[in-house]
Design a protein around this motif. Structure first.
Motif, PDB file in Angstrom:
ATOM      1  N   CYS A 101      42.571  52.514   5.259  1.00  0.00           N
ATOM      2  CA  CYS A 101      42.026  53.162   6.457  1.00  0.00           C
ATOM      3  C   CYS A 101      41.702  52.136   7.540  1.00  0.00           C
ATOM      4  O   CYS A 101      41.918  52.393   8.734  1.00  0.00           O
TER       5      CYS A 101
ATOM      6  N   TYR B 268      38.109  58.914   9.275  1.00  0.00           N
ATOM      7  CA  TYR B 268      38.435  58.449   7.939  1.00  0.00           C
ATOM      8  C   TYR B 268      37.266  58.694   6.985  1.00  0.00           C
ATOM      9  O   TYR B 268      36.110  58.466   7.333  1.00  0.00           O
TER      10      TYR B 268
ATOM     11  N   SER C 227      41.594  52.521  -0.697  1.00  0.00           N
ATOM     12  CA  SER C 227      41.747  53.473   0.409  1.00  0.00           C
ATOM     13  C   SER C 227      40.945  53.022   1.629  1.00  0.00           C
ATOM     14  O   SER C 227      41.331  53.304   2.769  1.00  0.00           O
TER      15      SER C 227
ATOM     16  N   CYS D 162      41.961  61.143   2.894  1.00  0.00           N
ATOM     17  CA  CYS D 162      41.323  60.044   3.639  1.00  0.00           C
ATOM     18  C   CYS D 162      41.317  60.301   5.138  1.00  0.00           C
ATOM     19  O   CYS D 162      40.350  59.985   5.825  1.00  0.00           O
ATOM     20  N   ASP D 163      42.431  60.815   5.657  1.00  0.00           N
ATOM     21  CA  ASP D 163      42.575  61.041   7.103  1.00  0.00           C
ATOM     22  C   ASP D 163      42.131  62.460   7.425  1.00  0.00           C
ATOM     23  O   ASP D 163      42.768  63.418   6.994  1.00  0.00           O
TER      24      ASP D 163
ATOM     25  N   SER E 259      38.048  55.177  16.440  1.00  0.00           N
ATOM     26  CA  SER E 259      38.058  55.662  15.062  1.00  0.00           C
ATOM     27  C   SER E 259      36.624  55.814  14.555  1.00  0.00           C
ATOM     28  O   SER E 259      35.709  55.121  15.005  1.00  0.00           O
TER      29      SER E 259
ATOM     30  N   ASP F 245      44.884  51.111   9.193  1.00  0.00           N
ATOM     31  CA  ASP F 245      45.357  52.196  10.048  1.00  0.00           C
ATOM     32  C   ASP F 245      44.550  52.260  11.337  1.00  0.00           C
ATOM     33  O   ASP F 245      45.101  52.441  12.427  1.00  0.00           O
TER      34      ASP F 245
ATOM     35  N   PRO G 100      37.168  57.354   3.298  1.00  0.00           N
ATOM     36  CA  PRO G 100      37.768  56.708   2.117  1.00  0.00           C
ATOM     37  C   PRO G 100      37.044  57.095   0.835  1.00  0.00           C
ATOM     38  O   PRO G 100      35.879  57.493   0.855  1.00  0.00           O
TER      39      PRO G 100
END
Length: 309
Positions: free
Chosen positions: A145, A134, A141, A220-221, A156, A148, A136
């Motif tokens: 994230c 991620y 955002s 973002c991803d 992550s 998520d 952001p």
């Protein structure tokens, strides 16, 4: 007053930690990561391992194997490279729920020497299995994230550039709907992190002075599969895409998008604006942005050169 992104992250974690089995680990970074609020509220869930990145990931792996969700905070370049073996072979390979928050990415530490510069982490982390990545660009955002990452059944990585209130992270969310394209499809900008705000300002300048509309779409991803699926419509609908990021240009997000589009042998011409091969040591952050043309004038000039070409 603009908020500190570290507080946004920590307060969001606390909301979940009240009802979930969440631990926070610091690598001698409780102060620099602003973890005092979490420590004061949930001290029994907080561990500072000191200057020991490998140990931090080993402890995190042990907690995660027992069902906990573990956040590990620290300076990104030290976390990633000193603990890379543990991250790769133990955490990612076994899909352990460890979320590591790497602070001070990109060119922020340009005045601290090459050891502190985090300009190739996207290239390194996108090769790791099961890892969500991620980057952001705003407060909202960042929260998206985090939600998520907490739902993801695996590890992550958060790439945070400058979390301080004076940074170029946006307060508001930027609406980006790839299904609704502008009449002019000559060029669009895809940007990550703080480069989103600078790209928006560059786009506004071009629109006001030259009446050219260059839309900016934030990313973002950044993990490989989701990046490919979420950028395909941009590749299909714009003649040119400029990817702007505080990362080595030849191996970052732009390189990943370019590789995916080249396999299809169709779509946009991909242009990458990032850190060049030559990295000048020990200069201020603003000077580093200017040197690599990642500031607003640099983005404007790059857009115009693409359109003229």
């Amino acid at each position: 007053m603009k908020k500190d992104l570290r507080d946004i992250i920590n307060n969001h974690i606390i909301l979940y930690a009240e009802s979930a089995d969440i631990y926070v680990l610091a690598v001698d970074s409780a102060i620099s990561s602003n973890l005092h609020v979490f420590k004061n509220r949930l001290g029994h869930r907080f561990i500072d391992v000191g200057v020991a990145e490998q140990n931090a990931f080993d402890v995190a792996a042990g907690l995660a194997r027992e069902g906990a969700t573990v956040f590990v905070f620290g300076i990104s370049t030290f976390l990633l490279y000193r603990g890379y073996e543990q991250l790769r072979s133990i955490i990612c390979e076994n899909k352990l729920k460890v979320i590591f928050v790497g602070l001070w990415c990109g060119l922020y530490y340009s005045d601290q020497g090459y050891t502190h510069l985090q300009i190739d982490d996207i290239n390194v982390t996108r090769s790791l299995p099961n890892l969500n990545i991620y980057s952001p660009y705003s407060i909202l955002s960042t929260k998206y994230c985090l939600d998520d990452a907490l739902e993801h059944q695996g590890p992550s990585y958060f790439r945070i550039e400058n979390p301080l209130p004076g940074s170029d992270y946006l307060d508001a969310h930027v609406a980006s709907n790839p299904s609704t394209f502008k009449d002019s499809n000559a060029l669009a900008i895809l940007a990550t992190g703080q480069s989103v705000k600078r790209s928006l300002l560059a786009s506004e300048h071009i629109k006001s002075s030259l009446k050219l509309d260059i839309p900016v779409h934030p990313l973002c991803d950044l993990d490989v599969k989701r990046l490919q699926s979420r950028t395909q419509e941009y590749v299909d609908n714009y003649q040119n895409l400029l990817i702007v990021e505080e990362h080595l240009a030849f191996c970052g997000t732009g390189a990943s998008i370019g590789f995916s589009s080249s396999l299809k042998q169709a779509g946009s011409r991909i242009h990458c604006l990032g850190v060049g091969d030559l990295v000048v040591r020990n200069q201020t952050y603003d000077r580093a942005l200017e040197f690599h043309t990642l500031n607003i004038p640099g983005i404007i000039n790059k857009c115009l050169s693409i359109l003229e070409g």
